[in-house]
Scaffold this motif. Structure first.
Motif, short mmCIF file in Angstrom:
data_model
loop_
_atom_site.label_atom_id
_atom_site.label_comp_id
_atom_site.label_asym_id
_atom_site.label_seq_id
_atom_site.Cartn_x
_atom_site.Cartn_y
_atom_site.Cartn_z
N LYS A 276 -39.29 24.69 -12.07
CA LYS A 276 -40.38 24.35 -12.69
C LYS A 276 -40.10 23.25 -13.80
O LYS A 276 -40.97 22.55 -14.15
N VAL A 277 -39.13 23.30 -14.38
CA VAL A 277 -38.66 22.12 -15.29
C VAL A 277 -38.58 20.89 -14.47
O VAL A 277 -39.36 19.88 -15.07
N PRO A 296 -34.24 25.81 -21.62
CA PRO A 296 -33.96 25.61 -20.26
C PRO A 296 -32.45 26.27 -19.71
O PRO A 296 -32.24 26.67 -18.47
N GLU A 297 -31.99 26.76 -20.58
CA GLU A 297 -30.28 27.40 -19.99
C GLU A 297 -30.52 28.65 -19.52
O GLU A 297 -29.72 29.43 -19.08
N ASN A 298 -31.69 29.49 -19.92
CA ASN A 298 -31.84 30.94 -19.63
C ASN A 298 -31.78 30.94 -18.13
O ASN A 298 -32.33 30.12 -17.33
N ILE A 309 -30.05 19.61 -16.42
CA ILE A 309 -29.99 18.55 -17.69
C ILE A 309 -29.84 17.16 -17.00
O ILE A 309 -30.46 16.13 -17.57
N ALA A 310 -28.92 16.97 -15.94
CA ALA A 310 -29.22 15.65 -15.08
C ALA A 310 -30.30 15.11 -14.85
O ALA A 310 -30.84 14.01 -14.94
N ARG A 311 -31.13 16.27 -14.24
CA ARG A 311 -32.74 15.89 -13.77
C ARG A 311 -33.51 15.51 -15.07
O ARG A 311 -34.36 14.57 -14.81
N ILE A 312 -33.23 16.24 -16.12
CA ILE A 312 -34.32 15.96 -17.16
C ILE A 312 -33.97 14.78 -17.77
O ILE A 312 -35.01 13.89 -18.26
N GLU A 313 -32.65 14.29 -17.90
CA GLU A 313 -32.38 12.92 -18.29
C GLU A 313 -32.95 11.92 -17.28
O GLU A 313 -33.58 10.69 -17.81
N ALA A 314 -32.82 12.11 -16.14
CA ALA A 314 -33.28 10.99 -14.89
C ALA A 314 -34.86 10.86 -14.77
O ALA A 314 -35.26 9.92 -14.77
N ASN A 332 -25.22 18.84 -26.81
CA ASN A 332 -24.05 17.82 -26.69
C ASN A 332 -24.56 16.93 -25.59
O ASN A 332 -24.48 15.74 -25.73
N ARG A 333 -25.01 17.41 -24.35
CA ARG A 333 -25.07 16.64 -23.22
C ARG A 333 -26.31 15.68 -23.53
O ARG A 333 -26.34 14.44 -22.93
N LEU A 334 -27.41 16.08 -24.35
CA LEU A 334 -28.65 15.41 -24.32
C LEU A 334 -28.51 14.42 -25.35
O LEU A 334 -29.26 13.32 -25.62
N GLY A 335 -27.38 14.66 -26.31
CA GLY A 335 -27.33 13.76 -27.44
C GLY A 335 -27.74 14.30 -28.86
O GLY A 335 -28.73 14.76 -29.21
N LEU A 336 -26.66 14.29 -29.82
CA LEU A 336 -26.87 15.01 -31.06
C LEU A 336 -27.74 13.75 -31.81
O LEU A 336 -28.42 14.49 -32.84
N ASP A 337 -28.21 12.91 -31.34
CA ASP A 337 -28.86 11.92 -32.08
C ASP A 337 -30.49 12.38 -32.10
O ASP A 337 -31.14 12.03 -32.80
#
Length: 534
Positions: A276-277, A296-298, A309-314, A332-337
């Motif tokens: 779905k995501v 999304p981690e559920n 997470i890689a797909r979300i970024e891409a 962490n993976r998507l960025g603290l900023d």
């Protein structure tokens, strides 16, 4: 893009404003912080709907902020006149997109000339007499009579909206509520339908209608003969069974996606959530400008979450994405900023975190960063030995009460840069006690390295006197005496000194001391750290 979010009187939010980033926004916070409500409010402003139904059909007294409601009825009871509680949700949009200029105007709470949409829920003038009568009724409950309220969904030009404006498409994915037995929801079916071209859709529809007709003429033929034979008992005209040819029996309602060779509805919750995501992210920007993803981690293993997470970024592209999470890995993976912290319905702003530190935690994605983000009071211990002994010292002082029971989180920094953690803590304005070895140098040496992140009474380092030893182990021996500690430890090699054994078995030594019933004297710097965070 949404440039500003204004929420007033809606559930947890009394008077909320947030300026999101144009791309990715990671929303974190403790339980009841308002994360889900924020996504729900964004969706409500963009679509006029909640859970797929129009807001006016779903209107609930408990949508209204309960503190405002309680204050309203308390003022009425005291004989004071007060404006009835209302709900306002406004989304200020970037004027860069020419397609949304039609939404531009000054009909918003800031009287700002900007494009945007708003939901306003307030008492209806058509029911003003009924509302007044309700308030005057003796012994009436202190509950908002939503039957006398109206829902106005408008753009900032003041025009009433009856459908979602073009270019404001939104995908809302809540992985927490996915249930296999629910089957395929409308939204997912719609996303999969994006892959079907118009001509293919028409061809499938014709073939599906023909197939239904053939079933009526063949498989149902014998059944209908029996029904007709008994027809005179049932009705004065022949009765028969035919396949439904109405729009309600369209092919879209019959085609079921499969994951591998398993129907989507019977696939595991993890694959359902991930698909779905991914589908939401894969839609074109013309179809979906905003993607809202709830936790999304559920239901996902670490490997599956990494892939998602890689797909979300891409696939993020030019969309504006809002993700709520309880996962340090996702953060962490998507960025603290990209962090947007909520606490009790209030957004917390913080200084920019350096690009180096953002990259550092991306590479160290397994570190539990959210503990730093969410803790009210925090102790950053240099390693597991320091962590265990600090907790034992705290329990001894407080009749076996643990630090976490007192609202103090103790976090081991083994393998993690204390300076990076202090930078994040400073950006979030957390109260932090940092505990570390002196390594033979004066405390001022180490304090100087992180001076930019320290603040007296707020963030301080606690370091032992070099005269008492370079590390925790000689500091303990100095405070208790060699014989006392040696008696507590399982030292079987008489050739080893107590210090040598403790240095070579740091964690084992700390564990034995922690589990011991013997009273221990702890180094002065540990006790000062306890006093600081109490």
């Amino acid at each position: 893009m949404i440039e500003r979010i204004v929420i007033r009187g809606y559930r947890l939010f009394q008077d909320f404003e947030m300026v999101p980033t144009a791309g990715l926004n990671i929303v974190v916070g403790g339980n009841e912080a308002g994360k889900s409500t924020l996504l729900e409010a964004i969706s409500l402003g963009l679509t006029g709907r909640v859970d797929g139904r129009w807001a006016e059909e779903q209107l609930n007294p408990y949508w209204f902020n309960q503190k405002l409601v309680a204050n309203y009825f308390a003022e009425l009871a005291a004989g004071n006149s007060l404006k009835a509680p209302e709900i306002l949700i406004e989304l200020f949009l970037s004027p860069a997109n020419p397609d949304i200029h039609i939404l531009r105007g000054v009909y918003n709470s800031r009287a700002e000339d900007a494009p945007g949409v708003r939901i306003h829920i307030r008492p209806s003038t058509d029911y003003s007499e009924e509302f007044a009568s309700y308030l005057a009724t003796p012994d009436r409950p202190d509950i908002i009579p939503v039957e006398y309220y109206e829902v106005e969904w408008q753009d900032f030009a003041g025009a009433i909206l009856h459908r979602r404006p073009k270019s404001l498409g939104v995908s809302f994915i809540d992985s927490r509520t996915i249930r296999s037995t629910w089957g395929l929801d409308y939204h997912t079916r719609e996303m999969l339908g994006d892959f079907v071209e118009a001509k293919e859709r028409a061809a499938i529809s014709v073939a599906h209608r023909s197939a239904r007709h053939n079933i009526s003429e063949t498989a149902l033929a014998e059944v209908n003969k029996r029904i007709i034979a008994e027809g005179t008992k049932l009705h004065d005209k022949d009765l028969a069974l035919q396949m439904d040819q109405s729009a309600g029996a369209s092919w879209e309602a019959s085609v079921v996606p499969h994951v591998g060779e398993i129907p989507f509805a019977l696939a595991g919750q993890g694959p359902q959530a991930a698909i779905k995501v991914a589908l939401a992210m894969n839609r074109s920007a013309d179809t979906t400008s905003y993607v809202l993803i709830e936790e999304p981690e559920n239901h996902l293993s670490h490997t599956s979450l990494t892939q998602l997470i890689a797909r979300i970024e891409a696939l993020a592209g030019n969309r504006q994405v809002f993700i709520t999470t309880h996962s340090s890995y996702v953060l962490n993976r998507l960025g603290l900023d990209k962090l947007r912290l909520l606490h009790a319905g209030t957004p917390t702003t913080f200084s920019d975190i350096s690009a180096d530190t953002v990259l550092y935690f991306k590479r160290l994605s397994g570190f539990d960063t959210l503990r730093i983000v969410l803790a009210d009071k925090l102790v950053l211990a240099e390693g597991p030995s320091d962590e265990m002994l600090f907790e034992r010292a705290f329990r001894d002082k407080h009749d076996d009460k643990t630090p976490i029971e007192a609202g103090i989180d103790v976090l081991s920094m083994a393998g993690v840069s204390l300076a990076r953690a202090l930078e994040l803590s400073a950006a979030l304005d957390r109260q932090v006690a940092g505990i570390r070895d002196n390594d033979g140098k004066q405390p001022s040496h180490w304090e100087g390295k992180v001076a930019a992140y320290l603040q007296p009474g707020k963030r301080q380092l606690f370091i032992g006197d070099p005269a008492d030893g370079k590390t925790l182990e000689p500091q303990l021996i100095h405070a208790n005496g060699d014989a006392t500690l040696r008696a507590l430890l399982p030292i079987t090699d008489d050739t080893k000194t107590t210090l040598d054994w403790m240095t070579g078995h740091k964690t084992d030594a700390a564990l034995k001391i922690v589990e011991s019933k013997t009273s221990i004297t702890f180094p002065d710097y540990l006790m000062k750290a306890i006093e600081f965070v109490e």
